[in-house]
Motif scaffolding. Structure first.
Motif, mmCIF file in Angstrom:
data_model
loop_
_atom_site.group_PDB
_atom_site.id
_atom_site.type_symbol
_atom_site.label_atom_id
_atom_site.label_comp_id
_atom_site.label_asym_id
_atom_site.label_seq_id
_atom_site.Cartn_x
_atom_site.Cartn_y
_atom_site.Cartn_z
ATOM 1 N N GLU A 263 0.768 -1.136 0.199
ATOM 2 C CA GLU A 263 0.138 -0.051 -0.051
ATOM 3 C C GLU A 263 0.827 1.308 -0.076
ATOM 4 O O GLU A 263 0.681 2.199 -0.603
ATOM 5 C CB GLU A 263 -1.053 -0.036 1.295
ATOM 6 N N ASP A 264 1.935 1.260 0.627
ATOM 7 C CA ASP A 264 2.791 2.119 0.848
ATOM 8 C C ASP A 264 3.507 2.824 -0.190
ATOM 9 O O ASP A 264 3.590 4.016 -0.707
ATOM 10 C CB ASP A 264 3.611 2.171 2.157
ATOM 11 N N VAL A 265 3.905 1.846 -0.998
ATOM 12 C CA VAL A 265 4.682 2.076 -2.363
ATOM 13 C C VAL A 265 3.913 2.524 -3.529
ATOM 14 O O VAL A 265 3.980 3.464 -4.142
ATOM 15 C CB VAL A 265 5.649 0.700 -2.737
ATOM 16 N N ALA A 266 2.631 1.957 -3.558
ATOM 17 C CA ALA A 266 1.598 2.332 -4.676
ATOM 18 C C ALA A 266 1.114 3.943 -4.008
ATOM 19 O O ALA A 266 1.204 4.845 -4.876
ATOM 20 C CB ALA A 266 0.415 1.632 -4.324
ATOM 21 N N LEU A 267 1.007 4.277 -2.740
ATOM 22 C CA LEU A 267 0.661 5.715 -2.538
ATOM 23 C C LEU A 267 1.667 6.449 -2.711
ATOM 24 O O LEU A 267 1.255 7.686 -3.274
ATOM 25 C CB LEU A 267 0.442 5.514 -0.830
ATOM 26 N N PHE A 268 3.004 6.244 -2.651
ATOM 27 C CA PHE A 268 4.104 7.213 -2.608
ATOM 28 C C PHE A 268 4.224 7.296 -4.065
ATOM 29 O O PHE A 268 4.470 8.670 -4.727
ATOM 30 C CB PHE A 268 5.249 6.909 -2.275
ATOM 31 N N SER B 2 -3.014 -4.074 -8.262
ATOM 32 C CA SER B 2 -3.027 -3.956 -9.825
ATOM 33 C C SER B 2 -2.413 -2.423 -10.202
ATOM 34 O O SER B 2 -1.866 -2.306 -11.068
ATOM 35 C CB SER B 2 -4.942 -3.732 -10.463
ATOM 36 N N TYR B 3 -2.443 -1.604 -9.115
ATOM 37 C CA TYR B 3 -1.905 -0.122 -9.438
ATOM 38 C C TYR B 3 -0.313 -0.517 -9.404
ATOM 39 O O TYR B 3 0.502 0.107 -10.357
ATOM 40 C CB TYR B 3 -2.289 0.544 -8.109
ATOM 41 N N VAL B 4 0.155 -1.372 -8.573
ATOM 42 C CA VAL B 4 1.680 -1.661 -8.377
ATOM 43 C C VAL B 4 2.129 -2.150 -9.757
ATOM 44 O O VAL B 4 3.139 -1.884 -10.469
ATOM 45 C CB VAL B 4 1.884 -2.397 -7.232
ATOM 46 N N ASP B 5 1.360 -3.355 -10.107
ATOM 47 C CA ASP B 5 1.616 -3.676 -11.419
ATOM 48 C C ASP B 5 1.632 -2.860 -12.626
ATOM 49 O O ASP B 5 2.684 -2.881 -13.495
ATOM 50 C CB ASP B 5 0.649 -4.873 -11.806
ATOM 51 N N GLU B 6 0.529 -2.205 -12.876
ATOM 52 C CA GLU B 6 0.529 -1.112 -13.822
ATOM 53 C C GLU B 6 1.600 -0.149 -13.904
ATOM 54 O O GLU B 6 1.743 0.245 -15.077
ATOM 55 C CB GLU B 6 -0.992 -0.612 -13.753
ATOM 56 N N HIS B 7 1.801 0.210 -12.947
ATOM 57 C CA HIS B 7 2.664 1.505 -12.818
ATOM 58 C C HIS B 7 4.368 1.025 -12.492
ATOM 59 O O HIS B 7 5.222 1.941 -12.326
ATOM 60 C CB HIS B 7 2.499 2.342 -11.738
ATOM 61 N N ALA B 8 4.519 -0.511 -12.458
ATOM 62 C CA ALA B 8 5.792 -1.043 -12.128
ATOM 63 C C ALA B 8 6.341 -0.312 -10.938
ATOM 64 O O ALA B 8 7.758 0.270 -11.299
ATOM 65 C CB ALA B 8 6.690 -0.698 -13.553
ATOM 66 N N VAL B 9 5.725 -0.234 -9.920
ATOM 67 C CA VAL B 9 6.135 0.377 -8.862
ATOM 68 C C VAL B 9 7.152 -0.655 -8.037
ATOM 69 O O VAL B 9 6.865 -1.728 -8.049
ATOM 70 C CB VAL B 9 5.120 0.671 -7.848
ATOM 71 N N PRO B 10 8.426 -0.245 -7.714
ATOM 72 C CA PRO B 10 9.373 -1.173 -6.829
ATOM 73 C C PRO B 10 8.417 -1.671 -5.572
ATOM 74 O O PRO B 10 7.896 -0.564 -4.936
ATOM 75 C CB PRO B 10 10.544 -0.253 -6.681
ATOM 76 N N TYR B 11 8.644 -2.904 -5.339
ATOM 77 C CA TYR B 11 8.009 -3.285 -4.174
ATOM 78 C C TYR B 11 8.807 -4.322 -3.438
ATOM 79 O O TYR B 11 9.653 -4.790 -4.072
ATOM 80 C CB TYR B 11 6.430 -3.876 -4.476
ATOM 81 N N ASN B 12 8.391 -4.522 -2.275
ATOM 82 C CA ASN B 12 9.270 -5.499 -1.355
ATOM 83 C C ASN B 12 9.044 -6.955 -1.912
ATOM 84 O O ASN B 12 7.820 -7.573 -2.010
ATOM 85 C CB ASN B 12 8.730 -5.477 0.162
ATOM 86 N N GLU B 13 9.955 -7.666 -2.190
ATOM 87 C CA GLU B 13 10.097 -8.828 -2.968
ATOM 88 C C GLU B 13 9.544 -10.102 -1.807
ATOM 89 O O GLU B 13 9.065 -11.195 -2.075
ATOM 90 C CB GLU B 13 11.420 -9.422 -3.515
ATOM 91 N N LEU B 14 9.572 -9.632 -0.642
ATOM 92 C CA LEU B 14 8.816 -10.559 0.437
ATOM 93 C C LEU B 14 7.413 -10.878 0.224
ATOM 94 O O LEU B 14 6.937 -11.791 0.444
ATOM 95 C CB LEU B 14 9.194 -10.132 1.891
ATOM 96 N N HIS B 15 6.660 -9.905 -0.411
ATOM 97 C CA HIS B 15 5.277 -10.138 -0.887
ATOM 98 C C HIS B 15 5.105 -11.156 -1.791
ATOM 99 O O HIS B 15 4.124 -11.831 -1.752
ATOM 100 C CB HIS B 15 4.720 -8.713 -1.601
#
Ligand code: SF4
Length: 250
Positions: A50-55, A187-200
């Motif tokens: 949520e936090d990486v999408a939000l930023f 979906s937002y993270v995937d669509e915008h290629a947002v870097p995210y924590n690989e632990l997810h």
């Protein structure tokens, strides 16, 4: 610094604002935050999905949007990795709030390095020194903090408003993703290629400090991996968001 009395919204104004923003998209909420508070607003991030999408959204609204985190000194390597990726991707400085070294030293000297596994009292003390006190320091100088909380995460989060008066800190707490589901965030993270924590991708829906987070099985409560050795399923909060809720911020 606190929001001066003259700049506070009345109860009626806050209710009308929430009625409007409850139907708004997160970026519209962030635009309101930016217009009203500018650099006096900060996103407090733990670098979960949520936090990486939000930023990413906040940065699109304002490339100078401020981003802060609580570096407890016990975070997983993967979290520090996504923090570095975020710094590079958005060319932003991460304001890292860290514990008081003397308080950590005293805690460890008295109770041991992994004290949290030996009783809830120890765990709460550790969370207080490493998270709650640094958060209090961080919030003392800002007028609005932006979070990635969602209502469907349950517990006290089920009734959060988009904009809340945080009486404990005399500022506003803003939750632009309150209405979103996990699938929308993903979906937002995937669509915008947002870097995210690989632990997810390794079964960690909710990520905190390394020694206090484990992966969850399919179908298990998303927060079951936090302090999993504690028996109370409603005690999966570290105190960061409870303080404001308990002091009449909504
Ligand atoms: S999550 Fe665990 S290591 Fe982190 S502050 Fe709380 S008790 Fe300490």
């Amino acid at each position: 610094m606190a929001v001066p009395e003259s700049e506070r919204l009345s109860d009626e104004e806050l209710a009308a604002l929430n009625e409007r923003l409850d139907k708004a998209a997160p970026d519209e909420v962030l635009t309101w935050v930016n217009q009203r508070f500018g650099a006096r607003a900060v996103q407090m991030s733990s670098f979960g999905l949520e936090d990486v999408a939000l930023f990413d959204m906040f940065w699109r609204v304002n490339p100078a949007a401020r981003l802060a985190t609580l570096d407890t000194w016990r975070l997983p390597t993967e979290t520090y990795t996504v923090m570095d990726q975020t710094r590079l991707r958005y060319k932003t400085r991460i304001e890292a709030h860290q514990p008081d070294p003397e308080a950590v030293a005293a805690l460890v000297a008295g109770q041991g390095f992994n004290l949290f596994y030996r009783g809830r009292e120890n765990r709460v003390s550790c969370c207080h020194v490493r998270k709650v006190e640094p958060l209090e320091r961080a919030l003392a100088s800002i007028d609005a903090w932006v979070t990635g909380l969602r209502r469907d995460q349950g517990m006290e989060r089920g009734s959060i408003a988009i904009v809340e008066w945080d009486a404990a800190h005399s500022n506003y707490k803003v939750n632009p993703l309150a209405n979103w589901t996990f699938d929308q965030v993903r979906s937002y993270v995937d669509e915008h290629a947002v870097p995210y924590n690989e632990l997810h991708d390794q079964g960690y829906p909710s990520i905190g400090c390394a020694p206090c987070t484990r992966a969850v099985a399919s179908g298990e409560d998303p927060r079951a991996g936090r302090w999993w050795w504690e028996s109370d399923p409603n005690a999966k909060e570290c105190g960061l968001h409870i303080v404001a809720l308990a002091t009449g911020s909504r």
